[in-house]
Enzyme design. Structure first.
Site, PDB file in Angstrom:
ATOM      1  N   ASP A  46      -3.914  13.227  -0.213  1.00  0.00           N
ATOM      2  CA  ASP A  46      -4.068  13.383  -1.651  1.00  0.00           C
ATOM      3  C   ASP A  46      -5.330  12.667  -2.117  1.00  0.00           C
ATOM      4  OD1 ASP A  46      -1.671  14.732  -1.768  1.00  0.00           O
ATOM      5  OD2 ASP A  46      -0.500  12.948  -2.277  1.00  0.00           O
ATOM      6  N   TYR A  74       0.165   4.611   8.331  1.00  0.00           N
ATOM      7  CA  TYR A  74      -0.340   4.339   6.989  1.00  0.00           C
ATOM      8  C   TYR A  74      -0.128   2.864   6.654  1.00  0.00           C
ATOM      9  CZ  TYR A  74       0.024   9.431   6.217  1.00  0.00           C
ATOM     10  OH  TYR A  74      -0.090  10.796   6.311  1.00  0.00           O
ATOM     11  N   ASP A  88       3.128   7.092  -7.659  1.00  0.00           N
ATOM     12  CA  ASP A  88       1.935   6.285  -7.385  1.00  0.00           C
ATOM     13  C   ASP A  88       1.317   5.832  -8.701  1.00  0.00           C
ATOM     14  OD1 ASP A  88       0.158   8.331  -8.374  1.00  0.00           O
ATOM     15  OD2 ASP A  88       0.279   9.342  -6.445  1.00  0.00           O
ATOM     16  N   ARG A 180       4.631   8.080  -0.372  1.00  0.00           N
ATOM     17  CA  ARG A 180       4.978   7.777  -1.768  1.00  0.00           C
ATOM     18  C   ARG A 180       6.495   7.812  -1.963  1.00  0.00           C
ATOM     19  NH1 ARG A 180       2.668  12.095  -5.130  1.00  0.00           N
ATOM     20  NH2 ARG A 180       2.479  13.288  -3.205  1.00  0.00           N
TER      21      ARG A 180
END
Length: 303
Positions: A46, A74, A88, A180
């Site tokens: 993203d 991540y 987020d 997320r």
């Protein structure tokens, strides 16, 4: 109008994607920089996220599914106290007033996220619902019913507390995992709310942050040979797969989609597995080894 002929570029470019642009933007920019015929990305990031974004050029695009099937790593920052509609920092607060958990409370719930778990993706995602992207429906204010999916979390670590309400984590996970959503669910498990303020991918399949180049540095390259030097070989993501050295004659057969006899090669211990077939160190095909034949499953035209 005569169509401009672009270059046949083959290989992998691993970009350290900056925040604020999408994966497709990076694909388009790098295609122009290399004046390439064809490229694509492996594993969407993203605009909010940064880090490892593999870009495949030419024949390397045939390996995109192979790279996307690999695990990802991540690092992310989770801020507790309120949630947002996007999970987020770019979203609008929707649930506020949650308590701030202690380090001990967080450590106590992390093991419950390990292994195969069900995860409901966030509404602001690229998943299609009845032919429409979920994020498009969500932006239109429509109710998005996201079906849960099975994912695998190999490891989940609490790295450090960086402020009174924010902690950083590292996760290794399977494809299809939404970090997320993972942050959202960690907070919910702690009977509070939370959202991500940073998200950085440090590994995607076989590619690590050490393989990357900054997009801004790539734009500063003047000479074509230096541009070419930034590319990794097509076979880079196959480094953990056994190699099969084949003859020139058999290379021609594989490129034509024909199978080979295993009698001429020592492949007994690879029955049922995939190998990379090379002619003089040039990747010819990905092949599946059976008892009676060696079958091409991906063929590469690199001659």
């Amino acid at each position: 109008m005569k169509r401009t002929k672009h270059k046949n570029i083959n290989g992998w470019l691993i970009i350290d994607k900056p925040q604020g642009i999408g994966s497709t933007d990076v694909v388009n920019q790098t295609r122009r920089l290399f004046d390439a015929n064809k490229n694509g990305h492996a594993g969407t990031l993203d605009p909010f996220a940064t880090g490892v974004l593999p870009i495949a050029f030419g024949e390397a695009t045939k390996l995109i599914p192979f790279v996307m099937d690999g695990n990802k790593i991540y690092e992310f920052t989770l801020k507790f106290g309120f949630s947002t509609n996007t999970d987020d920092i770019e979203g609008t607060p929707v649930q506020t007033g949650g308590h701030i958990p202690s380090k001990q409370e967080i450590l106590a719930v992390l093991p419950s996220f390990l292994g195969k778990i069900e995860q409901t993706p966030p509404p602001y995602s690229a998943i299609k619902i009845n032919g429409e992207r979920a994020y498009k429906l969500a932006r239109e204010g429509k109710n998005v019913d996201m079906p849960p999916r099975l994912i695998t979390i190999q490891s989940l670590e609490l790295l450090e507390q960086i402020s009174s309400d924010s902690y950083t984590f590292r996760v290794e996970c399977s494809k299809g995992t939404y970090v997320r959503a993972l942050g959202r669910d960690i907070a919910l498990k702690l009977n509070t709310f939370g959202h991500l303020t940073t998200l950085r991918r440090t590994k995607c399949g076989f590619f690590c942050i050490s393989d990357t180049i900054l997009l801004e540095n790539l734009k500063k390259i003047v000479y074509e040979n230096e541009m070419q030097d930034s590319l990794l070989p097509i076979s880079t993501p196959l480094r953990d797969i056994a190699a099969l050295a084949i003859t020139a004659e058999d290379a021609v057969k594989l490129r034509l989609g024909q199978s080979l006899s295993p009698k001429n090669y020592d492949v007994t211990k690879y029955i049922g597995k995939i190998m990379g077939a090379f002619e003089n160190d040039c990747l010819t095909a990905l092949v599946r080894i059976d008892e009676r034949k060696i079958s091409p499953i991906r063929v590469f035209n690199l001659i």
